[in-house]
Design an enzyme around this catalytic site. Structure first.
Site, short mmCIF file in Angstrom:
data_model
loop_
_atom_site.label_atom_id
_atom_site.label_comp_id
_atom_site.label_asym_id
_atom_site.label_seq_id
_atom_site.Cartn_x
_atom_site.Cartn_y
_atom_site.Cartn_z
N SER A 60 0.83 -1.19 0.00
CA SER A 60 0.00 0.00 0.00
C SER A 60 0.88 1.25 0.00
O SER A 60 1.68 1.44 -0.91
CB SER A 60 -0.96 -0.05 1.19
OG SER A 60 -1.97 0.93 1.11
N ASP A 103 -6.16 -4.58 -1.27
CA ASP A 103 -5.02 -4.09 -0.48
C ASP A 103 -4.16 -5.26 0.04
O ASP A 103 -4.68 -6.24 0.58
CB ASP A 103 -5.54 -3.26 0.70
CG ASP A 103 -4.45 -2.44 1.35
OD1 ASP A 103 -3.50 -3.01 1.90
OD2 ASP A 103 -4.57 -1.19 1.33
#
Length: 337
Positions: free
Chosen positions: A42, A194
């Site tokens: 991320s 994610d």
């Protein structure tokens, strides 16, 4: 001058990744260190990509410039003349103000109730524009440190690592794809969310025997909170932190197990890689912040996080530099006692 090669493991955490920016800025300014490989998730993947861009061009100074350009795009203020003003606010007060603001309350409730496939993904285009400005040719280059970007396969629930030519705008967006905000990112017929759900950050790519033993983790999600969360917001915030730390704890426990086997002579030395683990963090500061300032990039908070990351890295290097290459500076046995 003693020079050490190290691997970096960079956690995700939205705009709180500005802490990692500050830590990396300090690391890159130290000629005694060479970055051999980076694993990022991320915001950690974006930070890692920026560092890779600069180092692939042959300069730590260019890597620092690439980091500043990335975070300026995100909304950070780097004008030094504003430093006293930006320092004057309490991170806790700013975080609480953002969290309790009508705008954030509406967005938070809306994204929990409405699918991003209906809205098209709040902020998706803004994040894509930021990543589009990064130089993918340099990020995929064999020059500079190895880079590993982590995402989560929605269908299988397994971790997916993108390296070298597999790294793209899409894979960086996948690594930062929060499922309540963005539609899953499709890559080669698979869909990804994610990477924090399965590797935040992934450590195992850094176990390669060709890489140095030392893994330096830049941690931005508090590992512990002494107080019991009671309010609905505090409970949700702690759930978020625990879920995004679970994979890290799992890998650290595996490292501690191998260290114990080697230490007790159960496996011969050299049969398994006995990695050395270090960590840069500031849990007291991070405990003052909530998930609100992860998703809402606030210039004041990002400025103070950058300063805190720089200071935490400076403390680590002053205190523990001589232990790099010889000893872990995290007591994993005590952590899991």
């Amino acid at each position: 001058m003693t020079r050490h090669r190290i691997n970096l493991a960079l956690q995700g955490g939205g705009a709180h990744g500005a802490f990692t920016w500050g830590a990396l800025d300090r690391i890159l300014s130290d000629d005694r260190l060479e970055i051999a490989a980076i694993s990022g998730t991320s915001a950690g993947a974006l930070n890692g990509a920026a560092v890779k861009c600069g180092l692939a061009r042959g300069s730590s100074a260019l890597a620092r410039e690439a980091l500043e350009a990335l975070w300026t795009d995100i909304g950070a203020i780097t004008d030094e003349r504003l430093d006293p003003w930006l320092r004057s606010f309490s991170p806790l007060a700013v975080s609480q103000f953002v969290e309790m603001s009508p705008g954030y309350t509406f967005i938070d409730g809306f994204t929990r109730a409405v699918s991003p496939y209906i809205t098209g993904g709040i902020g998706e285009n803004a994040l894509a524009r930021i990543v589009d400005r990064m130089d993918m040719a340099l990020i995929c280059s064999p020059d500079g440190p190895d880079l590993h970007v982590c995402a989560t396969n929605v269908r299988t629930g397994k971790i997916k690592l993108f390296t070298r030519d597999a790294i793209s705008v899409a894979s960086l967006l996948a690594s930062a794809c929060l499922p309540t905000l963005f539609p899953a990112v499709e890559i080669d017929g698979e869909h990804y969310w994610d990477g924090g759900y399965t590797g935040n950050p992934a450590l195992f790519p850094l176990f390669d025997r060709a890489l140095p033993r030392d893994i330096l983790i830049v941690n931005i999600n508090p590992l512990e909170r002494p107080e019991l969360p009671i309010t609905a917001r505090d409970i949700q915030n702690r759930i978020n932190e625990i879920s995004f730390n679970t994979s890290l704890f799992r890998e650290l426990r595996a490292i501690e197990f191998v260290q114990r086997l080697v230490r007790n002579g159960i496996v011969p030395e050299g049969a398994m890689k006995d990695v050395l683990v270090h960590m840069i963090s500031d849990d007291p500061l991070m405990r003052q912040l909530s998930v609100a300032t992860k998703s809402i990039a606030n210039p004041v908070v990002m400025h103070q996080l950058r300063l805190a990351g720089h200071a935490a890295a400076d403390t680590f290097l002053d205190r523990d530099f001589d232990r790099i290459g010889t000893n872990s500076t995290i007591d994993l046995a005590e952590m899991f006692n």
